[in-house]
Design a protein around this motif. Structure first.
Motif, mmCIF file in Angstrom:
data_model
loop_
_atom_site.group_PDB
_atom_site.id
_atom_site.type_symbol
_atom_site.label_atom_id
_atom_site.label_comp_id
_atom_site.label_asym_id
_atom_site.label_seq_id
_atom_site.Cartn_x
_atom_site.Cartn_y
_atom_site.Cartn_z
ATOM 1 N N ALA A 230 96.755 -1.928 19.129
ATOM 2 C CA ALA A 230 95.643 -2.464 19.918
ATOM 3 C C ALA A 230 95.822 -3.943 20.217
ATOM 4 O O ALA A 230 95.201 -4.466 21.151
ATOM 5 C CB ALA A 230 94.322 -2.246 19.171
ATOM 6 N N ALA A 231 96.648 -4.628 19.435
ATOM 7 C CA ALA A 231 96.798 -6.069 19.607
ATOM 8 C C ALA A 231 97.558 -6.434 20.871
ATOM 9 O O ALA A 231 97.391 -7.545 21.398
ATOM 10 C CB ALA A 231 97.497 -6.669 18.390
ATOM 11 N N ILE A 232 98.397 -5.533 21.387
ATOM 12 C CA ILE A 232 99.207 -5.880 22.558
ATOM 13 C C ILE A 232 98.353 -6.110 23.797
ATOM 14 O O ILE A 232 98.450 -7.169 24.429
ATOM 15 C CB ILE A 232 100.276 -4.794 22.804
ATOM 16 N N PRO A 233 97.488 -5.180 24.220
ATOM 17 C CA PRO A 233 96.629 -5.487 25.383
ATOM 18 C C PRO A 233 95.651 -6.616 25.114
ATOM 19 O O PRO A 233 95.329 -7.391 26.025
ATOM 20 C CB PRO A 233 95.895 -4.163 25.644
ATOM 21 N N ALA A 234 95.204 -6.741 23.860
ATOM 22 C CA ALA A 234 94.296 -7.841 23.533
ATOM 23 C C ALA A 234 95.000 -9.185 23.650
ATOM 24 O O ALA A 234 94.394 -10.192 24.042
ATOM 25 C CB ALA A 234 93.733 -7.660 22.120
ATOM 26 N N THR A 235 96.282 -9.223 23.319
ATOM 27 C CA THR A 235 97.059 -10.456 23.451
ATOM 28 C C THR A 235 97.191 -10.862 24.909
ATOM 29 O O THR A 235 97.167 -12.049 25.251
ATOM 30 C CB THR A 235 98.450 -10.282 22.826
ATOM 31 N N THR A 236 97.341 -9.869 25.796
ATOM 32 C CA THR A 236 97.397 -10.163 27.228
ATOM 33 C C THR A 236 96.110 -10.830 27.690
ATOM 34 O O THR A 236 96.130 -11.834 28.414
ATOM 35 C CB THR A 236 97.618 -8.870 28.020
ATOM 36 N N VAL A 237 94.971 -10.280 27.260
ATOM 37 C CA VAL A 237 93.679 -10.866 27.614
ATOM 38 C C VAL A 237 93.550 -12.259 27.013
ATOM 39 O O VAL A 237 93.035 -13.176 27.664
ATOM 40 C CB VAL A 237 92.529 -9.952 27.131
ATOM 41 N N LEU A 238 94.022 -12.430 25.792
ATOM 42 C CA LEU A 238 93.968 -13.748 25.155
ATOM 43 C C LEU A 238 94.749 -14.774 25.953
ATOM 44 O O LEU A 238 94.295 -15.913 26.148
ATOM 45 C CB LEU A 238 94.511 -13.657 23.729
ATOM 46 N N GLY A 239 95.937 -14.397 26.452
ATOM 47 C CA GLY A 239 96.727 -15.317 27.259
ATOM 48 C C GLY A 239 96.004 -15.723 28.526
ATOM 49 O O GLY A 239 96.021 -16.898 28.915
ATOM 50 N N VAL A 240 95.342 -14.761 29.173
ATOM 51 C CA VAL A 240 94.563 -15.069 30.377
ATOM 52 C C VAL A 240 93.409 -16.011 30.042
ATOM 53 O O VAL A 240 93.108 -16.945 30.795
ATOM 54 C CB VAL A 240 94.041 -13.771 31.014
ATOM 55 N N CYS A 241 92.763 -15.777 28.904
ATOM 56 C CA CYS A 241 91.635 -16.633 28.498
ATOM 57 C C CYS A 241 92.090 -18.060 28.211
ATOM 58 O O CYS A 241 91.378 -19.023 28.531
ATOM 59 C CB CYS A 241 90.958 -16.042 27.258
ATOM 60 N N VAL A 242 93.258 -18.204 27.617
ATOM 61 C CA VAL A 242 93.770 -19.542 27.312
ATOM 62 C C VAL A 242 94.054 -20.308 28.602
ATOM 63 O O VAL A 242 93.734 -21.499 28.729
ATOM 64 C CB VAL A 242 95.037 -19.452 26.443
ATOM 65 N N VAL A 243 94.666 -19.614 29.577
ATOM 66 C CA VAL A 243 94.923 -20.261 30.864
ATOM 67 C C VAL A 243 93.603 -20.629 31.539
ATOM 68 O O VAL A 243 93.448 -21.713 32.112
ATOM 69 C CB VAL A 243 95.757 -19.343 31.767
ATOM 70 N N GLY A 244 92.620 -19.723 31.470
ATOM 71 C CA GLY A 244 91.314 -20.016 32.042
ATOM 72 C C GLY A 244 90.613 -21.157 31.347
ATOM 73 O O GLY A 244 89.783 -21.849 31.952
ATOM 74 N N ALA A 245 90.953 -21.373 30.068
ATOM 75 C CA ALA A 245 90.325 -22.471 29.326
ATOM 76 C C ALA A 245 90.717 -23.830 29.894
ATOM 77 O O ALA A 245 89.999 -24.817 29.690
ATOM 78 C CB ALA A 245 90.704 -22.395 27.847
ATOM 79 N N LEU A 246 91.855 -23.900 30.605
ATOM 80 C CA LEU A 246 92.230 -25.157 31.259
ATOM 81 C C LEU A 246 91.176 -25.570 32.277
ATOM 82 O O LEU A 246 90.840 -26.747 32.402
ATOM 83 C CB LEU A 246 93.590 -25.003 31.945
ATOM 84 N N THR A 247 90.664 -24.574 33.014
ATOM 85 C CA THR A 247 89.585 -24.868 33.958
ATOM 86 C C THR A 247 88.326 -25.264 33.220
ATOM 87 O O THR A 247 87.625 -26.213 33.609
ATOM 88 C CB THR A 247 89.303 -23.634 34.835
ATOM 89 N N GLY A 248 88.038 -24.544 32.133
ATOM 90 C CA GLY A 248 86.856 -24.876 31.349
ATOM 91 C C GLY A 248 86.933 -26.257 30.738
ATOM 92 O O GLY A 248 85.909 -26.929 30.568
#
Length: 309
Positions: A230-248
């Motif tokens: 389950a960690a593999i797709p969750a890691t993908t989402v985590l990577g997207v969230c980290v990139v989005g955090a740059l905007t935040g």
């Protein structure tokens, strides 16, 4: 991984070109901002010529790019400092926010998702409500609420400012607590939802039923089989969230008056400080590339079968 590094080169070129064009179409220019509203047309023309703003846009970009290849990103128009020096000075603030937010999003999101998948019931309903809350409220609005409650009313945390690690680990964490919570809210809900959905899918597999029938403990099934898959797709989402955090970070740093790259981007946009804006574009792109490479490394650590070359 080598392919990702090669793709970073055209990505840097595209980002810098886009930023150059967007900055050029903003109202006003650096010369007008420096001289003010009372500047004469003659003085504006002279300063534009001195700064190279009278050259065609492609020539301005070419001059910057040829210097940037050699590591020279120019000088800040208003601060007079080297662009790299300005960015590096503020980089620890944004990196601190990013690293701590990533840890919170990953750990809290994974724990909530696994609990919801395994326990269900009220925990699952809480996660659904939490996800709706996290996705509906913008990070900057949540930051204002946190400041009002925990900095103004309760006075448990500082409302503004940043304390570095040199001031002590406790002070560093203390100054970053509210900004990190504000930046982590939406990302935590996304990772938790993805982790729950992925964990439920793994738990429904026939292989898990076979393991249970063979007497394998639930703890072993959860951590050795469910979490790993389950960690593999969750890691993908985590990577997207980290990139989005740059905007935040742009909004969060301005709310908490933190001297990071986000607030620097806001100031440079308002003052048309083109060298700093372009330098920030390069650094932000490098951060995105670094995050993607880190996600690939984590993939390989979780499951060697998905390692990339």
């Amino acid at each position: 991984m080598g392919k990702r590094l090669l793709l970073a080169v055209p990505m840097l070129l595209i980002v810098s070109m886009v930023m150059f064009v967007l900055a050029s179409i903003l109202p006003g220019d650096s010369a007008a901002t420096i001289l003010g509203e009372e500047a004469t047309p003659e003085s504006l023309a002279a300063l534009r010529e001195q700064m190279g703003l009278n050259l065609p846009l492609y020539q301005q970009y070419w001059n910057w790019a040829t210097d940037a290849i050699r590591g020279d990103f120019g000088t800040s128009i208003f601060g007079g400092q080297d662009v790299v020096t300005v960015i590096v000075y503020r980089l620890p603030v944004t990196v601190s926010l990013m690293v701590l937010s990533t840890l919170v999003i990953g750990v809290v999101g994974a724990v909530l998702g696994l609990l919801s998948a395994v326990k269900g019931g009220w925990i699952g309903r809480f996660l659904d409500a939490f996800s709706l809350f996290g996705l509906a409220i913008p990070s900057f609005a949540f930051a204002v609420v946190l400041v009002s409650l925990f900095a103004v009313t309760v006075r448990a945390f500082p409302a503004t400012g940043y304390m570095s690690l040199e001031d002590g680990f406790g002070n560093w964490i203390w100054s970053l607590t509210l900004p990190v919570i504000a930046m982590s809210l939406s990302g935590t809900t996304l990772v938790a939802k993805q982790m729950r959905d992925s964990a439920l899918e793994v738990l429904s597999r026939d292989s898990i039923r076979v393991l249970r029938a063979n007497g394998i403990s639930e703890r072993s099934i959860l951590f050795r089989h469910v979490l790993k898959n389950a960690a593999i797709p969750a890691t993908t989402v985590l990577g997207v969230c980290v990139v989005g955090a740059l905007t935040g970070a742009v909004f969060i740093e301005n709310v908490f008056v933190m001297p990071g790259l986000g607030s620097l981007a806001t100031q440079s946009t308002m003052t048309h400080d083109m060298p700093v804006l372009l330098g920030l574009g390069v650094y932000f792109t490098l951060i995105v590339v670094g995050v993607n490479l880190l996600v690939d490394v984590v993939y390989g650590f979780i499951n060697p079968k998905v390692r990339v070359s």
